[in-house]
Design a protein around this motif. Structure first.
Motif, PDB file in Angstrom:
ATOM      1  N   LEU A 164       2.988   7.895  12.591  1.00 18.67           N
ATOM      2  CA  LEU A 164       2.440   8.502  11.376  1.00 18.67           C
ATOM      3  C   LEU A 164       3.098   7.855  10.157  1.00 18.67           C
ATOM      4  CD1 LEU A 164       0.673  10.690  10.050  1.00 18.67           C
ATOM      5  CD2 LEU A 164       2.627  12.227  10.205  1.00 18.67           C
ATOM      6  N   VAL A 165       2.256   7.281   9.305  1.00 19.42           N
ATOM      7  CA  VAL A 165       2.767   6.668   8.079  1.00 19.42           C
ATOM      8  C   VAL A 165       2.108   7.361   6.891  1.00 19.42           C
ATOM      9  CG1 VAL A 165       3.059   4.537   6.765  1.00 19.42           C
ATOM     10  CG2 VAL A 165       3.022   4.445   9.259  1.00 19.42           C
ATOM     11  N   GLY A 166       2.934   7.966   6.067  1.00 19.72           N
ATOM     12  CA  GLY A 166       2.416   8.598   4.859  1.00 19.72           C
ATOM     13  C   GLY A 166       2.912   7.840   3.649  1.00 19.72           C
ATOM     14  N   SER A 167       2.081   7.760   2.618  1.00 30.20           N
ATOM     15  CA  SER A 167       2.573   7.132   1.389  1.00 30.20           C
ATOM     16  C   SER A 167       2.189   8.001   0.210  1.00 30.20           C
ATOM     17  CB  SER A 167       2.014   5.716   1.229  1.00 30.20           C
ATOM     18  OG  SER A 167       0.642   5.764   0.926  1.00 30.20           O
ATOM     19  N   GLY A 168       2.929   7.867  -0.864  1.00 34.39           N
ATOM     20  CA  GLY A 168       2.642   8.677  -2.032  1.00 34.39           C
ATOM     21  C   GLY A 168       3.351   8.152  -3.257  1.00 34.39           C
ATOM     22  N   ASN A 169       2.929   8.656  -4.390  1.00 35.22           N
ATOM     23  CA  ASN A 169       3.521   8.286  -5.658  1.00 35.22           C
ATOM     24  C   ASN A 169       4.284   9.506  -6.175  1.00 35.22           C
ATOM     25  OD1 ASN A 169       4.067   7.641  -8.282  1.00 35.22           O
ATOM     26  ND2 ASN A 169       2.039   6.823  -8.727  1.00 35.22           N
ATOM     27  N   PRO A 170       5.602   9.376  -6.420  1.00 31.06           N
ATOM     28  CA  PRO A 170       6.407  10.534  -6.818  1.00 31.06           C
ATOM     29  C   PRO A 170       5.870  11.248  -8.068  1.00 31.06           C
ATOM     30  CG  PRO A 170       7.773   8.552  -6.601  1.00 31.06           C
ATOM     31  CD  PRO A 170       6.364   8.132  -6.378  1.00 31.06           C
ATOM     32  N   GLU A 171       5.148  10.504  -8.930  1.00 29.86           N
ATOM     33  CA  GLU A 171       4.591  11.106 -10.151  1.00 29.86           C
ATOM     34  C   GLU A 171       3.571  12.195  -9.834  1.00 29.86           C
ATOM     35  OE1 GLU A 171       2.963   7.967 -12.497  1.00 29.86           O
ATOM     36  OE2 GLU A 171       4.865   6.888 -12.573  1.00 29.86           O
ATOM     37  N   ALA A 176      11.178   5.769   3.144  1.00 30.12           N
ATOM     38  CA  ALA A 176      11.457   4.513   2.432  1.00 30.12           C
ATOM     39  C   ALA A 176      11.038   4.652   0.975  1.00 30.12           C
ATOM     40  CB  ALA A 176      10.703   3.355   3.094  1.00 30.12           C
ATOM     41  N   GLU A 177      11.886   4.168   0.088  1.00 25.83           N
ATOM     42  CA  GLU A 177      11.528   4.175  -1.333  1.00 25.83           C
ATOM     43  C   GLU A 177      11.264   2.742  -1.754  1.00 25.83           C
ATOM     44  OE1 GLU A 177      14.487   6.099  -3.714  1.00 25.83           O
ATOM     45  OE2 GLU A 177      14.074   8.076  -2.870  1.00 25.83           O
ATOM     46  N   ILE A 178      10.122   2.535  -2.417  1.00 22.58           N
ATOM     47  CA  ILE A 178       9.841   1.168  -2.866  1.00 22.58           C
ATOM     48  C   ILE A 178       9.585   1.175  -4.365  1.00 22.58           C
ATOM     49  CG2 ILE A 178       9.012   0.281  -0.654  1.00 22.58           C
ATOM     50  CD1 ILE A 178       6.200   0.712  -1.616  1.00 22.58           C
ATOM     51  N   HIS A 179       9.982   0.093  -4.995  1.00 20.73           N
ATOM     52  CA  HIS A 179       9.863  -0.002  -6.443  1.00 20.73           C
ATOM     53  C   HIS A 179       9.150  -1.297  -6.809  1.00 20.73           C
ATOM     54  CE1 HIS A 179      12.678   3.329  -6.641  1.00 20.73           C
ATOM     55  NE2 HIS A 179      13.433   2.676  -5.760  1.00 20.73           N
ATOM     56  N   THR A 180       8.568  -1.302  -7.982  1.00 21.60           N
ATOM     57  CA  THR A 180       7.913  -2.517  -8.469  1.00 21.60           C
ATOM     58  C   THR A 180       8.971  -3.607  -8.626  1.00 21.60           C
ATOM     59  OG1 THR A 180       6.375  -1.129  -9.682  1.00 21.60           O
ATOM     60  CG2 THR A 180       6.450  -3.437 -10.304  1.00 21.60           C
ATOM     61  N   ILE A 238      -1.667   3.562  14.819  1.00 20.23           N
ATOM     62  CA  ILE A 238      -1.024   3.961  13.565  1.00 20.23           C
ATOM     63  C   ILE A 238      -1.998   4.853  12.799  1.00 20.23           C
ATOM     64  CG2 ILE A 238      -0.155   3.118  11.331  1.00 20.23           C
ATOM     65  CD1 ILE A 238       0.605   0.495  12.799  1.00 20.23           C
ATOM     66  N   LEU A 239      -1.502   5.993  12.342  1.00 16.51           N
ATOM     67  CA  LEU A 239      -2.321   6.870  11.502  1.00 16.51           C
ATOM     68  C   LEU A 239      -1.732   6.818  10.097  1.00 16.51           C
ATOM     69  CD1 LEU A 239      -4.630   8.943  11.282  1.00 16.51           C
ATOM     70  CD2 LEU A 239      -2.977  10.719  11.767  1.00 16.51           C
ATOM     71  N   TYR A 240      -2.543   6.328   9.162  1.00 19.21           N
ATOM     72  CA  TYR A 240      -2.053   6.134   7.797  1.00 19.21           C
ATOM     73  C   TYR A 240      -2.687   7.141   6.846  1.00 19.21           C
ATOM     74  CZ  TYR A 240      -1.304   3.950   3.228  1.00 19.21           C
ATOM     75  OH  TYR A 240      -0.964   3.711   1.931  1.00 19.21           O
ATOM     76  N   VAL A 241      -1.830   7.886   6.142  1.00 21.60           N
ATOM     77  CA  VAL A 241      -2.305   8.861   5.165  1.00 21.60           C
ATOM     78  C   VAL A 241      -1.806   8.448   3.786  1.00 21.60           C
ATOM     79  CG1 VAL A 241      -2.504  11.309   4.609  1.00 21.60           C
ATOM     80  CG2 VAL A 241      -1.947  10.626   6.944  1.00 21.60           C
ATOM     81  N   ASP A 242      -2.722   7.907   2.974  1.00 18.73           N
ATOM     82  CA  ASP A 242      -2.350   7.543   1.612  1.00 18.73           C
ATOM     83  C   ASP A 242      -2.360   8.817   0.763  1.00 18.73           C
ATOM     84  OD1 ASP A 242      -1.633   6.027  -0.513  1.00 18.73           O
ATOM     85  OD2 ASP A 242      -3.591   5.099  -0.834  1.00 18.73           O
ATOM     86  N   GLU A 243      -1.469   8.872  -0.224  1.00 21.90           N
ATOM     87  CA  GLU A 243      -1.356  10.059  -1.093  1.00 21.90           C
ATOM     88  C   GLU A 243      -1.160  11.328  -0.253  1.00 21.90           C
ATOM     89  OE1 GLU A 243      -0.934   9.257  -3.949  1.00 21.90           O
ATOM     90  OE2 GLU A 243      -2.192   7.573  -4.511  1.00 21.90           O
ATOM     91  N   VAL A 244      -0.255  11.260   0.705  1.00 24.74           N
ATOM     92  CA  VAL A 244      -0.023  12.398   1.608  1.00 24.74           C
ATOM     93  C   VAL A 244       0.424  13.644   0.838  1.00 24.74           C
ATOM     94  CG1 VAL A 244       2.385  11.839   2.202  1.00 24.74           C
ATOM     95  CG2 VAL A 244       0.985  13.030   3.853  1.00 24.74           C
ATOM     96  N   ILE A 255       6.529   6.750   2.849  1.00 29.78           N
ATOM     97  CA  ILE A 255       6.813   5.681   1.880  1.00 29.78           C
ATOM     98  C   ILE A 255       6.490   6.199   0.480  1.00 29.78           C
ATOM     99  CG2 ILE A 255       6.237   3.335   1.163  1.00 29.78           C
ATOM    100  CD1 ILE A 255       5.248   2.940   4.135  1.00 29.78           C
ATOM    101  N   MET A 256       7.509   6.327  -0.334  1.00 30.19           N
ATOM    102  CA  MET A 256       7.308   6.792  -1.705  1.00 30.19           C
ATOM    103  C   MET A 256       7.535   5.634  -2.672  1.00 30.19           C
ATOM    104  SD  MET A 256       6.272   9.720  -2.540  1.00 30.19           S
ATOM    105  CE  MET A 256       6.242  11.479  -2.301  1.00 30.19           C
ATOM    106  N   GLY A 257       6.595   5.433  -3.572  1.00 28.76           N
ATOM    107  CA  GLY A 257       6.791   4.340  -4.523  1.00 28.76           C
ATOM    108  C   GLY A 257       5.674   4.245  -5.542  1.00 28.76           C
TER     109      GLY A 257
END
Length: 355
Positions: A192-199, A215-219, A149-155, A45-47
């Motif tokens: 496996l769920v990874g999330s990150g910020n494209p910046e 998945a891409e998510i936006h404000t 579920i294994l969640y990795v924030d800022e993967v 998940i990138m957003g």
């Protein structure tokens, strides 16, 4: 001989209900499909920051029905499925020894950014193994995440080697730890769920490709929706019990829908012609390997199962194909066109939907 005990009824902290989350349809769909068929291979998940990524994933884990586990087993072994059992439990069952079955919430494991490989995979106590002749294994986070579920924030900030280890376990369903000639393996099947910020930088393409969906998510830009989200959050923080009760029926219905979808999934049929067209889209987009074809097939079937249908439609494929392929396209730095738009354009042409 098998005994069953009820899990202790603990007062647990309430989690924001999944059905109360406004917007972010793409992320919610990708997560639900991975729960129905974990073999899809997880979600990246990138957003932007503050778009509810962590809230949604915790809400999903809380929504899922309780699972049967062998009491006291650190690997959440499934008492019925040998593929999801630790070797000790399998031996116990083979020898007809009694096991105690209990129920617990689907595990949701947060992987901290500074985690070491030992913390993730587990460690073998070499001294104990040599002096006492037993395989002394201290389970890690992968053991805890089995069947959950294994969640990795800022993967994208995680060490590449660790991401590799996670992806290998997620793909094979097993974790193997080897030290000084001693080898131990245990089941590690998780979403496996990874999330990150494209910046903060992209994940390397060869790692990104290993995630089933992207998945891409936006404000949210719509002022009315923003107000609704803020008000809901305030209402939940003020009266979590009362707020959760309002959504209890919807939560139960969605949980039931997921259970039914898992049951009907093996019966869902995807026509050969449609499979051919999926592969044609992948080919025209120059997608490396066959992972894109496989994941799109799986995701389309999971979506049909989620909506209680036995046959996959073109619309099912349309709704999942961007999620499955956008992160597999070769990046052209001069290309200003969005990868999702590119996937849809080729899909429309191949499936004859161009207006």
């Amino acid at each position: 001989m098998t005994a069953t005990v009820a899990a202790p009824d603990k007062t647990r902290r309430l989690v924001f209900p999944f059905t109360a989350i406004v917007g972010q349809a793409e992320m919610k769909l990708a997560l639900l499909l991975n729960v129905i068929d974990p073999k899809i291979g997880g979600v990246m998940i990138m957003g932007d920051r503050g778009t509810g990524k962590s809230t949604t994933i915790r809400a999903l884990a809380d929504l899922l029905p309780e699972i049967d586990v062998v009491a006291g087993d650190p690997f959440n072994s499934d008492p019925q499925d040998p593929e999801l059992m630790s070797d000790e439990i399998r031996e116990q069952i083979a020898q007809d020894l009694p096991i105690t079955i209990t129920q617990k919430k689907v595990p949701m494991v947060d992987l901290p950014l500074g985690a070491t490989e030992d913390r993730v995979c587990g460690t073998i106590d070499i001294e104990k193994a040599l002096s006492e002749g037993v395989k002394a294994f201290e389970p890690g986070l992968l053991a805890k995440a089995n069947r959950g579920i294994l969640y990795v924030d800022e993967v994208n900030l995680l060490d590449d080697h660790l991401v590799d280890v996670l992806l290998d376990s997620a793909a094979s369903g097993w974790n193997t730890v080897e030290r000084e000639g001693i080898s131990i393996r245990h089941p590690a099947r998780f979403v496996l769920v990874g999330s990150g910020n494209p910046e903060e930088g992209e994940l390397r393409p060869q790692l990104l490709d290993r995630f089933g969906m992207h998945a891409e998510i936006h404000t949210v830009k719509e002022p009315n929706l923003r107000v609704q989200i803020v008000e809901q959050r305030a209402a939940f923080d003020q009266e979590p019990q009362l707020f959760s009760q309002k959504y209890q029926q919807e939560q139960i219905e969605l949980q039931e829908q997921l259970i039914q979808a898992q049951k009907v999934l093996p019966e869902v049929y995807l026509d050969y012609e449609l499979r051919l067209k999926i592969s044609q889209v992948c080919s025209e987009l120059d997608v490396d390997g066959l992972r894109g074809d496989i994941v799109t097939n799986r995701a389309a079937k999971a979506l049909a199962a989620f909506e209680y249908r036995a046959v996959v439609t073109v619309d099912d494929i349309r709704r999942v194909i961007t999620l499955c392929l956008r992160h597999r396209l070769r990046k052209d730095p001069l290309e200003s066109i969005d990868s999702g738009y590119k996937v849809q354009k080729v899909f429309d042409r191949v499936f004859g939907l161009e207006s």
